[in-house]
Design a protein around this motif. Structure first.
Motif, PDB file in Angstrom:
ATOM      1  N   TRP A 147      28.090  48.286 139.394  1.00 35.79           N
ATOM      2  CA  TRP A 147      28.342  48.964 140.662  1.00 35.79           C
ATOM      3  C   TRP A 147      27.847  48.134 141.855  1.00 35.79           C
ATOM      4  N   GLU A 148      27.447  46.892 141.621  1.00 35.43           N
ATOM      5  CA  GLU A 148      26.888  46.061 142.689  1.00 35.43           C
ATOM      6  C   GLU A 148      27.829  45.938 143.878  1.00 35.43           C
ATOM      7  N   ALA A 149      29.127  45.768 143.634  1.00 39.12           N
ATOM      8  CA  ALA A 149      30.080  45.535 144.720  1.00 39.12           C
ATOM      9  C   ALA A 149      30.108  46.691 145.707  1.00 39.12           C
ATOM     10  N   LEU A 208      36.892  51.654 148.520  1.00 37.96           N
ATOM     11  CA  LEU A 208      37.446  50.322 148.795  1.00 37.96           C
ATOM     12  C   LEU A 208      38.186  49.754 147.585  1.00 37.96           C
ATOM     13  N   ASP A 209      39.266  49.064 147.885  1.00 35.94           N
ATOM     14  CA  ASP A 209      40.044  48.351 146.872  1.00 35.94           C
ATOM     15  C   ASP A 209      39.891  46.851 147.119  1.00 35.94           C
ATOM     16  N   TRP A 210      39.957  46.081 146.061  1.00 35.88           N
ATOM     17  CA  TRP A 210      39.860  44.631 146.230  1.00 35.88           C
ATOM     18  C   TRP A 210      40.941  44.119 147.172  1.00 35.88           C
ATOM     19  N   LEU A 234      31.105  38.863 146.976  1.00 33.39           N
ATOM     20  CA  LEU A 234      32.222  39.697 146.540  1.00 33.39           C
ATOM     21  C   LEU A 234      33.340  38.857 145.920  1.00 33.39           C
ATOM     22  N   ARG A 235      33.530  37.656 146.419  1.00 30.82           N
ATOM     23  CA  ARG A 235      34.510  36.756 145.789  1.00 30.82           C
ATOM     24  C   ARG A 235      34.122  36.495 144.335  1.00 30.82           C
ATOM     25  N   ALA A 236      32.841  36.253 144.122  1.00 33.17           N
ATOM     26  CA  ALA A 236      32.367  35.988 142.759  1.00 33.17           C
ATOM     27  C   ALA A 236      32.524  37.221 141.875  1.00 33.17           C
ATOM     28  N   ARG A 281      43.069  41.202 141.651  1.00 34.30           N
ATOM     29  CA  ARG A 281      43.792  41.222 142.924  1.00 34.30           C
ATOM     30  C   ARG A 281      43.870  42.631 143.504  1.00 34.30           C
ATOM     31  N   SER A 282      43.635  43.628 142.679  1.00 37.14           N
ATOM     32  CA  SER A 282      43.644  45.011 143.134  1.00 37.14           C
ATOM     33  C   SER A 282      42.766  45.834 142.206  1.00 37.14           C
TER      34      SER A 282
END
Length: 291
Positions: free
Chosen positions: A123-125, A143-145, A192-194, A200-201
């Protein structure tokens, strides 16, 4: 007309128009405070003094305010619906004085320590996004990627995730101004990229509900001895840190999605000292220039 019958009509009508989480709040206030006091009364016979005494009997400010506003909504809706020619007894009711609330916040150093301590959690993101953008808990969980522009770091906040009646539901943002674009700090974008990897979603929360994330966040911080505030207060921490760093109140208010700056001042500005210092320095600078 019995007030209990008026409540049934009101709920039947509003269930078609209002969000499930909003209705849950109304139903809770009705069951806990309003119906026990007024269920068996005729709407036309309820008096102003009776309503005032009832409000005065509710011990906490928050419960009294919520209960009164719920009663007022049902009462006024019923009067309009049935075209009753009666005086509105909910006018002029005095609520208890609002207490001064100091919500807990993290300093910049504490927040950095906590975010480093939760690295690797599923759940870090969600927690990272909430802390770095000053989001409501429901907004972070919604939020969605694909909401993130991975080149620039701009994030489109456009929905919230809520736990309603035992299931997860999503709604558009709370207000028109809550649908907004916010910019991630470079360090948050890189992390967040990592975490995204090849995705992609899909929602940042995965299969977890907002309250599950909040519980796991609390338990991990307590177990590891990390600085902790409830997830709701990460939003307060963001506002306080931004203001202490020199951000204008107006800018913070817009980023938080508020309708007015007053909301930001009342709920999120924990200390006026840094703001007063900047005002004093500006005044001092002008006076020195005029000398």
């Amino acid at each position: 007309m019995l007030f209990s019958a008026a409540v049934d009509e009101y709920l039947e009508d509003k269930t078609k128009r209002l969000r499930g989480n909003t209705m849950e709040g109304y139903i809770s206030a009705l069951r806990r405070h309003v119906l026990p006091a007024f269920a068996g009364r005729e709407v036309e016979e309820i008096t102003h003094d009776e309503v005032q005494e009832w409000v005065d009997s509710i011990p906490t400010y928050g419960a009294a305010g919520k209960a009164y506003k719920t009663l007022r909504q049902v009462y006024r809706w019923t009067v309009r619906k049935h075209q009753m020619r009666i005086w509105d007894v909910t006018q002029g009711i005095e609520l208890p004085e609002a207490p001064v609330v100091r919500r807990p916040t993290l300093s910049a150093a504490e927040e950095r320590e906590t975010l480093c301590g939760i690295v690797g959690q599923e759940w870090e993101a969600v927690v990272l996004a909430q802390a770095a953008l000053g989001l409501r808990r429901c907004e972070a969980a919604g939020l969605d990627w694909s909401d993130v522009d991975w080149r620039t770091g701009w994030v489109h906040v456009q929905r919230g995730a809520h736990w309603v009646a035992g299931r997860l539901v999503e709604y558009a943002t709370k207000t028109r101004l809550s649908d907004r674009w916010l910019k991630l700090p470079r360090w948050a974008l890189a992390r967040l990229r990592a975490l995204r990897g090849r995705l992609r979603s899909g929602r940042l929360r995965g299969a977890l509900a907002p309250h599950q994330i909040a519980g796991r966040f609390r338990r991990l911080c307590h177990r590891l001895g990390l600085p902790w505030v409830p997830m709701t207060c990460l939003r307060h921490s963001w506002a306080t840190i931004a203001l202490e760093g020199g951000a204008a109140i107006e800018d913070v208010s817009v980023a938080l999605g508020h309708s007015t700056v007053d909301t930001c001042i009342r709920h999120y500005l924990q200390s006026f000292r840094s703001v007063a210092r900047r005002a004093s320095d500006a005044y001092d600078g002008e006076m020195l220039m005029a000398a």
